[in-house]
Write a protein that holds these residues in place. Structure first.
Motif, PDB file in Angstrom:
ATOM      1  N   GLU A   1      63.089  72.998  42.407  1.00  0.00           N
ATOM      2  CA  GLU A   1      61.643  72.761  42.430  1.00  0.00           C
ATOM      3  C   GLU A   1      60.955  73.577  41.326  1.00  0.00           C
ATOM      4  OE1 GLU A   1      58.339  70.966  43.420  1.00  0.00           O
ATOM      5  OE2 GLU A   1      60.291  70.464  44.328  1.00  0.00           O
ATOM      6  N   ASP A   2      61.374  74.828  41.208  1.00  0.00           N
ATOM      7  CA  ASP A   2      60.814  75.718  40.199  1.00  0.00           C
ATOM      8  C   ASP A   2      61.133  75.200  38.788  1.00  0.00           C
ATOM      9  OD1 ASP A   2      59.684  78.298  39.289  1.00  0.00           O
ATOM     10  OD2 ASP A   2      61.736  78.639  38.601  1.00  0.00           O
TER      11      ASP A   2
ATOM     12  N   LYS B   1      58.934  72.254  37.797  1.00  0.00           N
ATOM     13  CA  LYS B   1      57.577  72.687  37.385  1.00  0.00           C
ATOM     14  C   LYS B   1      57.601  73.241  35.965  1.00  0.00           C
ATOM     15  CE  LYS B   1      55.620  73.897  41.881  1.00  0.00           C
ATOM     16  NZ  LYS B   1      56.163  74.912  42.792  1.00  0.00           N
ATOM     17  N   ARG B   2      58.612  74.060  35.678  1.00  0.00           N
ATOM     18  CA  ARG B   2      58.678  74.663  34.344  1.00  0.00           C
ATOM     19  C   ARG B   2      58.963  73.618  33.270  1.00  0.00           C
ATOM     20  NH1 ARG B   2      62.128  78.537  32.837  1.00  0.00           N
ATOM     21  NH2 ARG B   2      63.740  77.980  34.331  1.00  0.00           N
TER      22      ARG B   2
END
Ligand code: ADP
Ligand code: ASP
Ligand code: MG
Length: 272
Positions: free
Chosen positions: A94-95, A98-99
């Protein structure tokens, strides 16, 4: 000690992870495992690495990459769920998503994550340590691997007696940025690990029973070749027999380590 490398088809789904574990359990000397990103499960399926490159292009040209990124996420979360692992990759995926959307991830870092997540899952499944390739495969500024530095770093990271899983395909530049080999480069990572650790053998596990007398995608049921010299193998890979990356031979040859190409789907076959 034996260093093993499992290619994309050996990492394609939970059923393949089970075969890998059986192979490792069959020989306690198989202590170091280098893995590729998930490959195709069936013809027409996608290789994870191809999806990652595609994702990067989408973001670069301002197209939403969510549908592709979600395919990547579900490939890995399906394996995690099927194997009932304690590890949960969902927050890290998920992280990353986003990045990536915020253009904070380089192309090489993004495409390297296929191997990274494979290795995290396999380490958790086997109860082996995860050793990140970025912590020991050191590239110089010219993009060549610094062998001395890399070998010393891996030797320092190993815990005696404990198994380790290492992601293939990438390492780090002197400033720490992720740098990848060319496509198919996990074979090289395995060879470097074998040379660093003075392995008794480097086993390269794939989806064919060794070097075949012809490309099996062109000729039906070619016989496998029991033994070739390093020179013949280099000749074969330069002339397009795409079973091994051409950069694989040098590290093991220099240390006189035999290379054994084996089939994950037919583990009793001695291969090449
Ligand atoms: P991995 O994902 O395990 O690294 P690759 O797809 O890179 O596997 O390499 C194995 C494939 O190489 C085989 O599935 C086969 O189709 C292809 N290949 C081409 N020529 C040969 C050959 N002479 N012998 C064996 N395999 C070959
Ligand atoms: N996953 C990378 C590729 O598809 C590296 C490898 O499989 O060896 O090229
Ligand atoms: Mg390959």
């Amino acid at each position: 000690m034996k260093v093993t490398k499992f290619g994309g088809s050996s990492m394609a789904d939970a059923g393949q992870y089970r075969k890998v574990r059986d192979i490792l359990l069959a020989d306690p000397d198989r202590k170091v495992v280098v893995v590729s990103a998930a490959g195709k499960r069936f013809s027409g399926d996608h290789k994870l690495t191809d999806l990652l490159y595609l994702c990067y292009s989408h973001v670069k040209y301002g197209v939403d990459c969510s549908p592709i990124f979600d395919m990547i996420t579900s490939r890995y979360l399906d394996i995690q769920k099927d194997l009932n692992l304690n590890l949960d990759l969902a927050p890290e995926l998920e992280d990353l998503k986003k990045r990536v959307a915020a253009k904070q991830v380089s192309r090489e870092e993004l495409v390297s994550r296929g191997e990274y997540f494979s290795a995290k899952l396999m380490a958790s499944y086997l109860g082996f340590r995860f050793i990140d390739a970025a912590d020991w495969v050191c590239f110089d500024m010219d993009g060549k691997v610094n062998l001395e530095k890399s070998y010393a770093a891996l030797q320092g990271l190993m815990t005696p007696g404990m198994g380790a899983v290492i992601p293939g395909f990438y390492g780090a530049m002197p400033d720490g940025a992720i740098h990848t080999f060319s496509r198919g480069g996990s074979d090289i990572t395995g060879s470097l690990a074998a040379a660093a650790l003075d392995a008794e053998v480097y086993e390269n596990w794939t989806d064919v029973s060794g070097i075949l007398m012809a490309d099996p995608r062109i000729v039906d049921d070619p016989l496998s070749i029991p033994e070739v010299t390093y020179d013949e193998l280099r000749e074969l890979s330069y002339s397009g027999a795409q079973v091994l990356h051409e950069g694989t031979i040098f590290p093991v040859r220099e240390k006189n380590i035999p290379l054994n190409i084996r089939n994950t789907n037919d583990p009793d076959h001695p291969g090449t």
